[in-house]
Design a protein around this motif. Structure first.
Motif, PDB file in Angstrom:
ATOM      1  N   ARG A 226     -35.614  19.945 -13.988  1.00 39.12           N
ATOM      2  CA  ARG A 226     -34.450  19.787 -14.859  1.00 39.12           C
ATOM      3  C   ARG A 226     -34.875  19.531 -16.300  1.00 39.12           C
ATOM      4  O   ARG A 226     -35.996  19.110 -16.563  1.00 39.12           O
ATOM      5  CB  ARG A 226     -33.568  18.627 -14.374  1.00 39.12           C
TER       6      ARG A 226
ATOM      7  N   TYR B 199     -32.697  27.849  -8.170  1.00 43.51           N
ATOM      8  CA  TYR B 199     -33.288  26.829  -9.034  1.00 43.51           C
ATOM      9  C   TYR B 199     -34.804  26.762  -8.858  1.00 43.51           C
ATOM     10  O   TYR B 199     -35.356  27.135  -7.824  1.00 43.51           O
ATOM     11  CB  TYR B 199     -32.658  25.464  -8.769  1.00 43.51           C
TER      12      TYR B 199
ATOM     13  N   HIS C 272     -31.878  28.332 -18.508  1.00 43.19           N
ATOM     14  CA  HIS C 272     -30.909  27.321 -18.114  1.00 43.19           C
ATOM     15  C   HIS C 272     -29.527  27.767 -18.559  1.00 43.19           C
ATOM     16  O   HIS C 272     -29.373  28.499 -19.544  1.00 43.19           O
ATOM     17  CB  HIS C 272     -31.246  25.947 -18.707  1.00 43.19           C
TER      18      HIS C 272
ATOM     19  N   LEU D 174     -30.436  22.082 -14.471  1.00 46.59           N
ATOM     20  CA  LEU D 174     -31.495  22.719 -13.694  1.00 46.59           C
ATOM     21  C   LEU D 174     -32.066  23.945 -14.412  1.00 46.59           C
ATOM     22  O   LEU D 174     -31.334  24.675 -15.092  1.00 46.59           O
ATOM     23  CB  LEU D 174     -30.958  23.157 -12.333  1.00 46.59           C
TER      24      LEU D 174
ATOM     25  N   ARG E 292     -33.313  27.601 -13.839  1.00 46.77           N
ATOM     26  CA  ARG E 292     -32.972  28.595 -12.825  1.00 46.77           C
ATOM     27  C   ARG E 292     -33.588  29.943 -13.168  1.00 46.77           C
ATOM     28  O   ARG E 292     -34.088  30.156 -14.278  1.00 46.77           O
ATOM     29  CB  ARG E 292     -31.447  28.748 -12.714  1.00 46.77           C
TER      30      ARG E 292
END
Length: 417
Positions: free
Chosen positions: A298, A350, A389, A397, A399
């Protein structure tokens, strides 16, 4: 069946010919003159983007549904024929068989434009269409009633933005052929019709493929027979072969999925000594590895309590044509950045960390800005997707996006600490 098609069928069968299949609907695609080309300039905002180009194409007329049908004197006219599935074609691009992302749609659009064909650009399968053919038979005879299409297959590559050293020694950002390639499958609009053994048909056409299933030299083709379906050993064998091929493909995919889902074997990494943060340019948030096993990487702000979860090393580094390939090892939890195997084929899957292993899901291509800038774009080796993101926010997260983030939010900074 459309009235126009029935009329065409009547006219042609009156002359002793089978009806021509209905033409694919829609205008012929036109190539996009604005499409990205290799060698064109790009900007740092493009480092996290990716565009397809088509490397090869092959078009194969394919029968998807078929039934041998006998029409006797007194039974001519309209018949509703339930056919058997011969071949099932599903649209796919690389791993992302459901075409969730824009990369697959763009690639298939290029295929259609290059061939002048209207092809499926979203996920679909010929096995999901109705198997019933409504046809008007004007003469008695032994017919093959069919649905068919042109199966289109081939390979694609991707264009990525990366730094290139020019002949005068200076550097520039340009679109280059990226490291990842893959295959695609699609098909044109389904056509349906009926064909007889005595009909003259174009070679290598869908109708010719249907005629080839008729067993025109068999007793069934010439024997007296009640109106209705005719057993066809050749068609039955074709269906048997198709079923076997489908079963084998499912087994291979299942094995691939099972193997990908196996826990990675811990690998000895050769990591470079430098430690980096992967930042959002000009912003305080950067990639931070998860504390919990089921969580993902994250965006977080670095603090005294970050415990090195925001520190990364490049490991097992190689370089080809100016593109770095590396594993991303996290100092805080000792894991390597990866896309989870069970969701690797999904758009916006993710990014997380896992035990470091010899696994392409843990390998990343790093595209760099010109020397003096630390801006980069990252691409997963296995899926081909770019990292990014959805929005700039604490806790957001990281991704994967098949084409990258088109607003430039897939561009990061590799900042040495």
């Amino acid at each position: 069946m459309l009235a126009a098609t029935v009329s065409a069928a009547a006219a042609l069968t009156t002359m002793g010919l089978a009806a021509q299949p209905a033409a694919a609907q829609g205008a012929t695609p036109v190539a996009d003159a604005s499409a990205v080309q290799a060698g064109q300039p790009c900007t740092a905002a493009d480092l996290g983007k990716r565009h397809p180009f088509i490397k090869s194409t092959e078009v194969t007329p394919t029968i998807t549904h078929f039934k041998g049908w006998y029409v006797t004197e007194g039974t001519t006219g309209s018949h509703s024929v339930s056919t058997n599935t011969q071949t099932s074609i599903s649209v796919s691009v690389g791993l992302n068989g459901n075409i969730q992302g824009s990369f697959g749609t763009e690639a298939l659009g290029m295929v259609g434009a290059s061939l002048g064909l209207n092809v499926q650009v979203n996920y679909s399968s010929t096995s999901s269409v109705s198997d019933t053919v409504n046809w008007n038979f004007f003469q008695p005879g032994y017919y093959g009633v069919y649905k068919g299409t042109k199966k289109v297959t081939g390979t694609y590559g991707s264009l990525n933005c990366n730094r290139i050293q020019q002949s005068d020694g200076s550097w520039a950002l340009k679109w280059i052929e990226g490291a990842d390639t893959g295959s695609y499958t699609t098909y044109t609009t389904l056509e349906e019709g009926a064909v007889r053994c005595e009909d003259k048909v174009p070679a290598n056409s869908i109708m010719a493929k249907a005629k080839g299933l008729l067993d025109c030299g068999s007793p069934a083709a010439t024997a007296k027979h009640p109106a209705g379906p005719v057993p066809s050993a050749k068609a039955d064998q074709a269906k048997h072969d198709a079923d076997n091929a489908a079963t084998a493909a499912k087994a291979a995919q299942s094995m691939k999925t099972t193997q990908a889902a196996k826990p990675a074997t811990r690998a000895a990494l050769n990591c470079q000594p430098a430690v980096y943060k992967i930042d959002v340019p000009g912003k305080p948030l950067n990639w931070s590895a998860p504390l919990l096993a089921n969580d993902g990487i994250r965006l977080r702000e670095s603090t005294f309590f970050s415990a090195h979860l925001d520190n990364w090393r490049l490991c097992n580094v190689t370089e080809r044509n100016g593109v770095i390939e590396a594993s991303l090892w996290n100092w805080g939890n000792g894991g390597c950045a990866t896309i989870p195997a069970n969701i690797a084929n999904q758009e916006q899957a993710y990014l997380t960390t896992a035990t470091c292993g010899e696994d392409d899901l843990q390998r990343f291509y790093i595209y760099r800005d010109v020397p003096g800038s630390t801006k980069i774009g990252l691409q997963n080796k296995y899926t081909g997707s770019m990292m990014g993101h959805d929005r700039y926010a604490d806790g957001e997260l990281i991704r994967q996006y098949s084409s990258g983030r088109q607003d430039g939010t897939g561009t990061y900074t590799l900042t040495q600490v």
